[in-house]
Motif scaffolding. Sequence first.
Motif, short mmCIF file in Angstrom:
data_model
loop_
_atom_site.label_atom_id
_atom_site.label_comp_id
_atom_site.label_asym_id
_atom_site.label_seq_id
_atom_site.Cartn_x
_atom_site.Cartn_y
_atom_site.Cartn_z
N ASP A 50 -8.31 9.18 4.78
CA ASP A 50 -7.24 8.69 5.64
C ASP A 50 -7.04 7.19 5.42
N CYS A 51 -6.82 6.84 4.15
CA CYS A 51 -6.71 5.43 3.82
C CYS A 51 -5.60 5.20 2.79
N PRO A 52 -5.14 3.96 2.65
CA PRO A 52 -4.10 3.64 1.67
C PRO A 52 -4.61 3.77 0.24
N THR A 102 0.82 -1.20 0.00
CA THR A 102 0.00 0.00 0.00
C THR A 102 0.85 1.25 0.00
N SER A 103 0.21 2.35 -0.41
CA SER A 103 0.87 3.64 -0.39
C SER A 103 -0.09 4.65 0.20
N HIS A 104 0.24 5.21 1.32
CA HIS A 104 -0.62 6.17 1.98
C HIS A 104 -0.16 7.57 1.59
N LEU A 105 -0.90 8.19 0.71
CA LEU A 105 -0.50 9.48 0.19
C LEU A 105 -1.33 10.57 0.85
N THR A 106 -0.66 11.55 1.41
CA THR A 106 -1.34 12.68 2.04
C THR A 106 -0.73 13.97 1.53
N LYS A 115 -12.32 -1.84 5.70
CA LYS A 115 -11.70 -0.55 5.92
C LYS A 115 -11.63 0.20 4.59
N PRO A 116 -11.55 1.54 4.61
CA PRO A 116 -11.48 2.28 3.36
C PRO A 116 -10.19 2.00 2.62
N PHE A 117 -10.29 1.96 1.30
CA PHE A 117 -9.13 1.66 0.48
C PHE A 117 -9.39 2.13 -0.94
N ILE A 118 -8.31 2.53 -1.65
CA ILE A 118 -8.43 3.00 -3.04
C ILE A 118 -7.43 2.24 -3.90
N LEU A 119 -7.94 1.63 -4.96
CA LEU A 119 -7.11 0.91 -5.91
C LEU A 119 -7.29 1.55 -7.28
N GLU A 120 -6.18 1.95 -7.89
CA GLU A 120 -6.25 2.65 -9.18
C GLU A 120 -5.43 1.92 -10.24
N SER A 121 -6.08 1.53 -11.32
CA SER A 121 -5.42 0.98 -12.50
C SER A 121 -6.47 0.84 -13.59
N ARG A 122 -6.00 0.59 -14.82
CA ARG A 122 -6.95 0.43 -15.92
C ARG A 122 -7.90 -0.74 -15.65
#
Length: 211
Positions: A47-49, A6-10, A101-108
């Motif tokens: 506030d999630c990865p 994971t990458s937690h970007l703020t 838990k909250p989470f965001i996954l980004e890809s095509r």
Amino acid sequence: MTNDDTSHLTPSDVTDEPIDSTLFITVSGPPGCGATTLCKRLSAAMDCPYVSGGDIFRELAEEKGFSLNQQTAAADTSDSIDRALDNKLQTIAEKWGAADKPFILESRLAGWLAGSHADLRLWLDAPDEVRLERIDGRVETEPEMQVREVSEAGRYQAYYDIDVDDREFYDIQLNTARWSKEGVFQLVRAAIESYDHDADEGAFDTPPVEL
């Protein structure tokens, strides 16, 4: 950007009111669609990865000493690169889908790979001329990025029988050229905050993906 799974970007330059949600969100779209900008804002507000398939692809290239173009060319000649990446993304989706838990996954392919684990699937897009202007100055040139889009779509079809133009199962499809970055964020924020699990009458089925 990734850190193990994971990458937690703020972003330090953006401070939003927190979004209270446990939704697992996937964000997909072609280069220049605005996915990275949106994901960083959402990650900070929720506030999630946040994991980006593109960042993992680039990290794999760096590990081999490849440029992005060399990595793309290698992926065209062997399915090992794509399958390794997609297996990792699917494993991450399974892990976070069970975490509540909250989470965001980004890809095509995020929406496809997450399958039933995802709570909200977004597809972002914009007219070609807008996207090309947005990517101006990146490592890739405009023709190189266009070639990558076509190449990836062909590989997805060949490997997994996935048609990236099939977007029926996405919950939201958004032309990000119609709103400002702030407007796009606020639209998605409203969708997240107004989501009521008890009132949810059902999403479209996500076609299964066998990797």
